[in-house]
Design a protein around this motif. Structure first.
Motif, PDB file in Angstrom:
ATOM      1  N   GLU A  61       0.711  -1.181  -0.158  1.00 36.48           N
ATOM      2  CA  GLU A  61       0.319   0.129   0.094  1.00 36.48           C
ATOM      3  C   GLU A  61       1.066   1.107  -0.295  1.00 36.48           C
ATOM      4  O   GLU A  61       1.422   1.049   0.053  1.00 36.48           O
ATOM      5  CB  GLU A  61      -0.918   0.109   1.176  1.00 36.48           C
ATOM      6  CG  GLU A  61      -1.802   0.999   1.704  1.00 36.48           C
ATOM      7  CD  GLU A  61      -2.917   1.469   2.606  1.00 36.48           C
ATOM      8  OE1 GLU A  61      -4.015   1.117   2.297  1.00 36.48           O
ATOM      9  OE2 GLU A  61      -2.307   0.318   3.425  1.00 36.48           O
ATOM     10  N   PHE A  62       0.174   2.610  -0.718  1.00 39.27           N
ATOM     11  CA  PHE A  62       0.928   3.584  -0.586  1.00 39.27           C
ATOM     12  C   PHE A  62      -0.021   4.630  -0.047  1.00 39.27           C
ATOM     13  O   PHE A  62      -1.132   4.622  -0.459  1.00 39.27           O
ATOM     14  CB  PHE A  62       1.884   4.355  -1.711  1.00 39.27           C
ATOM     15  CG  PHE A  62       0.879   4.342  -2.813  1.00 39.27           C
ATOM     16  CD1 PHE A  62       0.663   5.587  -3.262  1.00 39.27           C
ATOM     17  CD2 PHE A  62       0.733   3.655  -4.128  1.00 39.27           C
ATOM     18  CE1 PHE A  62       0.073   6.271  -4.538  1.00 39.27           C
ATOM     19  CE2 PHE A  62      -0.293   3.814  -5.439  1.00 39.27           C
ATOM     20  CZ  PHE A  62      -0.462   5.270  -5.097  1.00 39.27           C
ATOM     21  N   TYR A  63       0.408   6.084   0.570  1.00 45.45           N
ATOM     22  CA  TYR A  63      -0.656   7.314   0.450  1.00 45.45           C
ATOM     23  C   TYR A  63       0.214   7.980  -0.022  1.00 45.45           C
ATOM     24  O   TYR A  63       1.546   7.883   0.500  1.00 45.45           O
ATOM     25  CB  TYR A  63      -0.842   7.122   2.212  1.00 45.45           C
ATOM     26  CG  TYR A  63      -1.734   5.891   2.475  1.00 45.45           C
ATOM     27  CD1 TYR A  63      -2.942   6.380   2.004  1.00 45.45           C
ATOM     28  CD2 TYR A  63      -1.309   5.356   3.210  1.00 45.45           C
ATOM     29  CE1 TYR A  63      -3.981   5.258   3.137  1.00 45.45           C
ATOM     30  CE2 TYR A  63      -1.879   4.084   3.923  1.00 45.45           C
ATOM     31  CZ  TYR A  63      -2.866   4.118   3.735  1.00 45.45           C
ATOM     32  OH  TYR A  63      -4.059   3.621   4.766  1.00 45.45           O
ATOM     33  N   PHE A  64      -0.203   9.132  -0.958  1.00 47.34           N
ATOM     34  CA  PHE A  64      -0.117  10.485  -1.462  1.00 47.34           C
ATOM     35  C   PHE A  64      -0.144  11.444  -0.771  1.00 47.34           C
ATOM     36  O   PHE A  64      -1.259  11.518  -0.914  1.00 47.34           O
ATOM     37  CB  PHE A  64       0.384  10.418  -2.426  1.00 47.34           C
ATOM     38  CG  PHE A  64       1.269  11.512  -2.596  1.00 47.34           C
ATOM     39  CD1 PHE A  64       2.964  12.494  -2.561  1.00 47.34           C
ATOM     40  CD2 PHE A  64       0.534  13.231  -3.067  1.00 47.34           C
ATOM     41  CE1 PHE A  64       3.703  13.348  -3.191  1.00 47.34           C
ATOM     42  CE2 PHE A  64       1.185  14.511  -3.384  1.00 47.34           C
ATOM     43  CZ  PHE A  64       2.505  14.594  -3.584  1.00 47.34           C
ATOM     44  N   VAL A  65       0.176  12.411   0.282  1.00 54.92           N
ATOM     45  CA  VAL A  65      -0.750  12.953   1.139  1.00 54.92           C
ATOM     46  C   VAL A  65      -1.791  14.107   0.330  1.00 54.92           C
ATOM     47  O   VAL A  65       0.315  14.989  -0.113  1.00 54.92           O
ATOM     48  CB  VAL A  65      -0.309  13.573   2.760  1.00 54.92           C
ATOM     49  CG1 VAL A  65      -0.884  13.694   3.360  1.00 54.92           C
ATOM     50  CG2 VAL A  65       0.214  12.256   3.473  1.00 54.92           C
ATOM     51  N   LEU A  66      -1.998  14.782  -0.144  1.00 51.49           N
ATOM     52  CA  LEU A  66      -2.620  15.700  -0.887  1.00 51.49           C
ATOM     53  C   LEU A  66      -2.944  16.941   0.226  1.00 51.49           C
ATOM     54  O   LEU A  66      -2.623  18.231  -0.133  1.00 51.49           O
ATOM     55  CB  LEU A  66      -3.751  15.848  -1.296  1.00 51.49           C
ATOM     56  CG  LEU A  66      -3.769  14.754  -2.436  1.00 51.49           C
ATOM     57  CD1 LEU A  66      -5.178  13.876  -3.528  1.00 51.49           C
ATOM     58  CD2 LEU A  66      -2.110  15.026  -2.951  1.00 51.49           C
ATOM     59  N   ALA A  67      -3.467  16.923   1.890  1.00 51.46           N
ATOM     60  CA  ALA A  67      -4.111  17.982   2.590  1.00 51.46           C
ATOM     61  C   ALA A  67      -4.128  17.336   3.164  1.00 51.46           C
ATOM     62  O   ALA A  67      -4.614  16.336   4.333  1.00 51.46           O
ATOM     63  CB  ALA A  67      -5.406  17.966   2.138  1.00 51.46           C
ATOM     64  N   SER A  69      -2.258  16.533   7.911  1.00 53.42           N
ATOM     65  CA  SER A  69      -0.854  16.056   8.387  1.00 53.42           C
ATOM     66  C   SER A  69      -1.949  14.818   9.619  1.00 53.42           C
ATOM     67  O   SER A  69      -2.852  14.970  10.371  1.00 53.42           O
ATOM     68  CB  SER A  69      -0.398  17.203   8.724  1.00 53.42           C
ATOM     69  OG  SER A  69      -0.651  17.680  10.351  1.00 53.42           O
ATOM     70  N   ALA A  70      -1.452  13.759   9.880  1.00 49.32           N
ATOM     71  CA  ALA A  70      -1.501  12.814  10.598  1.00 49.32           C
ATOM     72  C   ALA A  70       0.013  12.409  11.029  1.00 49.32           C
ATOM     73  O   ALA A  70       1.322  11.819  10.147  1.00 49.32           O
ATOM     74  CB  ALA A  70      -2.319  11.918   9.731  1.00 49.32           C
ATOM     75  N   ARG A  80       4.941  12.111  11.309  1.00 47.77           N
ATOM     76  CA  ARG A  80       4.376  12.580  11.408  1.00 47.77           C
ATOM     77  C   ARG A  80       4.610  12.814   9.444  1.00 47.77           C
ATOM     78  O   ARG A  80       5.839  13.767   8.859  1.00 47.77           O
ATOM     79  CB  ARG A  80       4.654  13.735  11.718  1.00 47.77           C
ATOM     80  CG  ARG A  80       3.657  15.217  12.027  1.00 47.77           C
ATOM     81  CD  ARG A  80       3.252  15.941  12.589  1.00 47.77           C
ATOM     82  NE  ARG A  80       2.908  15.742  13.416  1.00 47.77           N
ATOM     83  CZ  ARG A  80       2.060  15.321  14.325  1.00 47.77           C
ATOM     84  NH1 ARG A  80       0.983  15.249  13.523  1.00 47.77           N
ATOM     85  NH2 ARG A  80       1.341  15.356  15.396  1.00 47.77           N
ATOM     86  N   SER A  81       3.253  12.768   8.904  1.00 47.39           N
ATOM     87  CA  SER A  81       3.367  13.591   7.363  1.00 47.39           C
ATOM     88  C   SER A  81       2.312  14.485   7.319  1.00 47.39           C
ATOM     89  O   SER A  81       1.413  14.245   7.454  1.00 47.39           O
ATOM     90  CB  SER A  81       2.809  11.782   6.822  1.00 47.39           C
ATOM     91  OG  SER A  81       4.525  11.006   6.840  1.00 47.39           O
ATOM     92  N   SER A  82       3.040  14.900   5.928  1.00 45.62           N
ATOM     93  CA  SER A  82       1.842  16.280   5.957  1.00 45.62           C
ATOM     94  C   SER A  82       1.507  16.108   3.952  1.00 45.62           C
ATOM     95  O   SER A  82       2.666  15.726   3.464  1.00 45.62           O
ATOM     96  CB  SER A  82       2.223  17.961   6.686  1.00 45.62           C
ATOM     97  OG  SER A  82       3.563  18.000   6.200  1.00 45.62           O
ATOM     98  N   ALA A  83       1.263  17.132   3.998  1.00 47.40           N
ATOM     99  CA  ALA A  83       1.195  17.252   2.198  1.00 47.40           C
ATOM    100  C   ALA A  83       2.020  17.144   1.462  1.00 47.40           C
ATOM    101  O   ALA A  83       2.879  17.869   1.937  1.00 47.40           O
ATOM    102  CB  ALA A  83       0.031  18.975   1.912  1.00 47.40           C
TER     103      ALA A  83
END
Length: 121
Positions: A61-67, A69-70, A80-83
């Motif tokens: 699985e992958f995620y690319f954060v658009l908006a 943070s989490a 911690r990941s953000s846009a």
């Protein structure tokens, strides 16, 4: 169409303002654009104040954060990941997401065994 992900995600705690999590599969076996069974891509949304609990599945699985943070935990690593952030989760790795006081919108993808049969908490 937006809906809970996985189907049992409706049991997640309700966040302020409504449901906890929703996904729209854009490309894949259940997507608006029918794709191969080995790929799923779409949008994934989490409301503020949500803990998407420890879970695992056979798909990479992958995620690319658009908006937003989490905090993502994959195995023993927490970040911690953000846009603009990219998060990769290998097959069968236990992982979770905890949002802060703002919603999070990501592009997500699964590859490999994308069946929900292996999804576990």
């Amino acid at each position: 169409m937006w809906g809970p992900r996985p189907p049992s995600a409706s049991s997640l705690p309700i966040a302020p303002g409504g449901g906890a999590a929703a996904a729209a599969e854009l490309l894949g076996p259940d997507g608006s654009i029918t794709g191969p069974d080995s790929e799923r891509f779409g949008l994934f949304f989490l409301n503020p104040g949500v803990t998407y609990p420890d879970h695992w599945h056979d798909a990479d699985e992958f995620y690319f954060v658009l908006a937003g943070s989490a905090v993502w935990t994959v195995g023993d690593e927490t970040t911690r990941s953000s846009a603009g952030s990219y998060i990769r989760t290998p097959s069968q790795a236990v992982h979770r997401i905890i949002t802060d006081d703002e919603p999070v919108l990501t592009v997500w993808g699964w590859s490999g065994d994308t069946s929900f049969d292996s999804y576990g908490y």
